[in-house]
Design an enzyme around this catalytic site. Structure first.
Site, mmCIF file in Angstrom:
data_model
loop_
_atom_site.group_PDB
_atom_site.id
_atom_site.type_symbol
_atom_site.label_atom_id
_atom_site.label_comp_id
_atom_site.label_asym_id
_atom_site.label_seq_id
_atom_site.Cartn_x
_atom_site.Cartn_y
_atom_site.Cartn_z
ATOM 1 N N LYS A 204 0.800 -1.246 -0.068
ATOM 2 C CA LYS A 204 0.257 -0.182 -0.067
ATOM 3 C C LYS A 204 0.949 1.142 -0.106
ATOM 4 C CE LYS A 204 -1.111 1.601 4.467
ATOM 5 N NZ LYS A 204 -0.121 2.350 4.841
ATOM 6 N N ASP A 233 -0.678 -6.489 3.083
ATOM 7 C CA ASP A 233 -0.887 -5.700 4.058
ATOM 8 C C ASP A 233 -0.233 -6.306 5.166
ATOM 9 O OD1 ASP A 233 -2.409 -5.042 6.369
ATOM 10 O OD2 ASP A 233 -4.085 -4.235 5.045
ATOM 11 N N HIS A 234 0.992 -5.431 5.525
ATOM 12 C CA HIS A 234 1.611 -6.093 6.638
ATOM 13 C C HIS A 234 1.029 -6.546 7.924
ATOM 14 C CE1 HIS A 234 1.979 -2.045 8.800
ATOM 15 N NE2 HIS A 234 2.355 -2.815 9.682
ATOM 16 N N LYS A 238 1.161 -10.352 10.565
ATOM 17 C CA LYS A 238 1.155 -10.440 12.095
ATOM 18 C C LYS A 238 0.421 -11.942 12.507
ATOM 19 C CE LYS A 238 0.941 -5.369 12.749
ATOM 20 N NZ LYS A 238 2.193 -5.190 13.191
ATOM 21 N N GLU A 272 -1.431 4.242 18.226
ATOM 22 C CA GLU A 272 -0.128 4.500 18.145
ATOM 23 C C GLU A 272 0.589 5.793 18.951
ATOM 24 O OE1 GLU A 272 1.865 3.896 14.237
ATOM 25 O OE2 GLU A 272 -0.155 4.552 13.621
ATOM 26 N N ASP A 291 -4.675 6.017 5.493
ATOM 27 C CA ASP A 291 -3.242 5.431 5.862
ATOM 28 C C ASP A 291 -3.828 3.986 6.287
ATOM 29 O OD1 ASP A 291 -0.494 5.107 6.121
ATOM 30 O OD2 ASP A 291 -0.660 5.544 8.260
ATOM 31 N N HIS A 296 -5.530 -2.022 7.018
ATOM 32 C CA HIS A 296 -5.174 -2.677 8.334
ATOM 33 C C HIS A 296 -6.615 -2.815 8.802
ATOM 34 C CE1 HIS A 296 -1.362 -2.008 6.902
ATOM 35 N NE2 HIS A 296 -1.346 -0.618 7.550
ATOM 36 N N LYS A 396 -2.715 8.796 15.677
ATOM 37 C CA LYS A 396 -1.141 8.691 16.258
ATOM 38 C C LYS A 396 -1.143 9.810 17.452
ATOM 39 C CE LYS A 396 0.861 7.933 11.738
ATOM 40 N NZ LYS A 396 1.168 6.468 11.879
HETATM 41 C C1 BG6 Z 1 1.618 1.541 8.082
HETATM 42 C C2 BG6 Z 1 1.184 3.089 8.127
HETATM 43 O O1 BG6 Z 1 0.888 1.060 7.023
HETATM 44 O O2 BG6 Z 1 1.292 1.175 9.305
HETATM 45 C C3 BG6 Z 1 1.636 3.678 9.358
HETATM 46 O O3 BG6 Z 1 1.314 3.645 7.004
HETATM 47 C C4 BG6 Z 1 1.650 3.107 10.723
HETATM 48 O O4 BG6 Z 1 1.245 5.272 9.495
HETATM 49 C C5 BG6 Z 1 1.915 1.685 10.446
HETATM 50 O O5 BG6 Z 1 2.460 3.446 11.621
HETATM 51 C C6 BG6 Z 1 1.518 0.761 11.760
HETATM 52 O O6 BG6 Z 1 1.987 -0.491 11.687
HETATM 53 P P1 BG6 Z 1 2.356 -1.199 12.844
HETATM 54 O O7 BG6 Z 1 2.923 -2.669 12.553
HETATM 55 O O8 BG6 Z 1 3.588 -0.634 13.487
HETATM 56 O O9 BG6 Z 1 1.311 -1.434 13.725
#
Ligand code: BG6
Length: 547
Positions: A204, A233-234, A238, A272, A291, A296, A396
């Protein structure tokens, strides 16, 4: 994704002598294309690599000098090498604009591994990886780069025996995706032959809104088959997100209560403490909604709320996710006003440290109206979920880093203990903690010992670390492993991406039209704007906040 695949060692494998005979008969009977289609969709045929190393692969990274390569891809490949999940026939070709030769690139990556690996470095494994690492400098827009690439991949393919399996990872700005894929297409570099694979991985943002996402999909699909595209999608990398599926579908006791009859509401929080860091330019264009939500948060929602697929085959899982996303009640402008909140952080204190307001972050407009926080109520139009609110929030500079899903059950139907000091019982709450304190807990009422009937709230708590230890991971290992295997279960299909944008597009439009009125400010270090509390309070509910 290994865990939910029904590939136990007791099941037959296509390497088994009898099965090999059956394979011949199968191909002979059906002919190439039809047999391949059946093969791709039948989990039995996906067993060949289970518990073994991946197929031979030439891993081409566009954006080899960038942050994603340094912080995630290389450490993840190192971890995969260390756990013996990479094939012997493996090579990495880094492509980027910075002029450098292979020797210097190896030196750079060697230092990066040293700096960033989350495992103790083993010199033999590091050498194994570096010996397979190459570099090609070239501008992504220049056709000559792809001519050099043609030569480089065919040479490395022969040298490392990678059997024509090329995996292109576009670790670049999203503005290059279309360009790179088109140029790869023109040079025939993504054409799959019988027995070889050509895959493209992108991450993304998949567009900026529905229209641009559709246009990107269109460009990609004009060159590639959908089955060649892996949209990362990282969050789906997880373990704890993957575990939602296992929790729901590998256990018999939860699904019967997983519906509107028993569940009062669901909260999904991704909070976050970080601000926008060095990403002001990107973030001030995107904002929290784009974002985090269409990707996510909606991916988590998909796993929490989708119907059980009938297999764990990629298409079956993604069909169910698409069905769920399609069932999210669309919002009209009045719904947007009543059911969404946008916030932006002011200065404040996080972990004892003063932090500046969003508008004075680097590369952020001092008059920015971009949201750094969003909360919303969604409803899903289905028999299972009708009337159950799903409250989503992300932001954030909040009080704590926490990602979790809270399932609040309905209260007991009869207050048996009305005449005791307990006139109201706390409902059962199931919390799936995704990070940082991974685990699952279920709270319920228990009698406090003593002559009076007094009910106290207690927890049954499962901590990942207690059972499985703390396996160091970047979150990319499973995803890279799965792309090499051709397992797309944890990747977003084009319809999933567009459906995500379909949910947020009406919200973006209304917020844009409201200008300054859309934004509610909150102190850094708080839990977001009070309007987000009011969103739940008007339904008689409260966010589950942490101290
Ligand atoms: C990313 C966003 O995809 O995911 C960031 O662009 C965000 O803004 C991040 O901080 C959060 O990922 P994680 O794995 O740290 O929860």
């Amino acid at each position: 994704m290994n865990t939910p695949h029904p590939r136990s060692s007791s099941e037959s494998s296509i390497h088994h002598k009898d099965s090999v005979q059956e394979q011949h008969t199968f191909e002979d009977l059906l002919g190439g294309t039809e047999a391949k289609t059946l093969r791709d969709h039948n989990p039995l045929f996906h067993q060949a690599n289970h518990g073994q190393t991946r197929p031979p692969t030439l891993f081409v990274i566009f954006g080899a000098q960038g942050d994603l390569t340094k912080r995630k891809l290389i450490p993840a490949l190192y971890n995969l090498a260390a756990s013996r999940h990479l094939p012997q026939e493996f090579a990495i070709l880094g492509v980027d604009g910075i002029a450098m030769d292979t020797e210097d690139f190896r030196l750079k990556i060697s230092q990066d591994i040293q700096e960033l690996s989350n495992l103790p470095i083993d010199a033999t494994i590091k050498k194994w990886l570096l010996d397979r690492l190459y570099y090609l400098s070239g501008d992504f827009r220049d056709p000559h780069t792809y001519e050099s690439l043609q030569q480089a991949v065919s040479q490395l393919n022969a040298q490392h025996g990678t059997q024509g399996n090329y995996l292109y990872y576009l670790a670049t700005a999203s503005s290059f995706f279309g360009e790179i894929v088109q140029q790869l297409g023109e040079k025939g570099l993504v054409k799959q032959n019988e027995g070889s694979s050509r895959r493209v991985v992108i991450e993304k943002p998949f567009g900026h809104d529905l229209e641009s996402a559709q246009s990107l999909n269109h460009t990609l699909r004009s060159v590639l088959a959908e089955s060649q595209i892996y949209r990362i999608d990282h969050y789906l990398g997880k373990e704890t997100v993957q575990n939602i599926l296992v929790f729901r579908f590998a256990n018999g006791i939860f699904e019967p209560v997983w519906n509107r009859n028993y569940i009062d509401h669901v909260q999904i929080t991704v909070a976050e403490t970080l601000g926008v860091e060095h990403r002001g330019t990107y973030y001030d264009n995107a904002g929290a909604l784009r974002d985090m939500v269409p990707n996510h948060l909606l991916q988590i929602l998909g796993f929490v709320a989708m119907e059980p697929p009938n297999t764990f085959d990629a298409e079956a899982v993604r069909n169910e996710k698409a069905k769920l996303l399609r069932a999210i009640e669309p919002m009209n402008p009045v719904d947007v006003l009543q059911s969404t909140v946008a916030g932006q952080y002011r200065a404040g204190i996080i972990n004892g440290r003063h932090v500046p307001p969003y508008c004075s972050e680097t590369n952020v407009s001092p008059k920015s109206l971009r949201e750094t926080y969003t909360a919303m109520t969604l409803f899903i139009e289905s028999w299972r979920w009708e009337g159950v609110p799903f409250y989503l929030r992300t932001g954030k500079r909040l009080n704590k880093r926490v990602t979790e899903v809270v399932i609040q059950f309905k209260s007991a139907p009869l207050m048996l203990f009305r005449k005791t000091p307990v006139d109201r019982l706390t409902p059962n709450v199931l919390v799936i903690r995704i990070q940082p304190d991974e685990g699952i807990s279920l709270s319920f009422g228990a009698k406090i010992p003593g002559p009076q009937v007094q009910v106290g709230n207690v927890d049954m708590d499962f901590q990942y670390a207690d059972y499985f230890g703390d396996a160091p991971s970047t979150g990319y290992e499973t995803l890279l492993h799965d792309v090499m295997d051709g397992d797309a279960t944890l990747f977003q299909r084009s319809d999933n991406v567009e459906l995500g944008w379909q949910v947020v597009d009406p919200i973006l439009k209304v917020w844009d039209s409201l200008g300054t009125h859309a934004i509610h400010h909150y102190d850094s270090g708080s839990w977001g704007p009070s309007e987000a509390d009011a969103l739940l309070a008007k339904d008689g509910r409260k966010w589950r906040n942490h101290d």
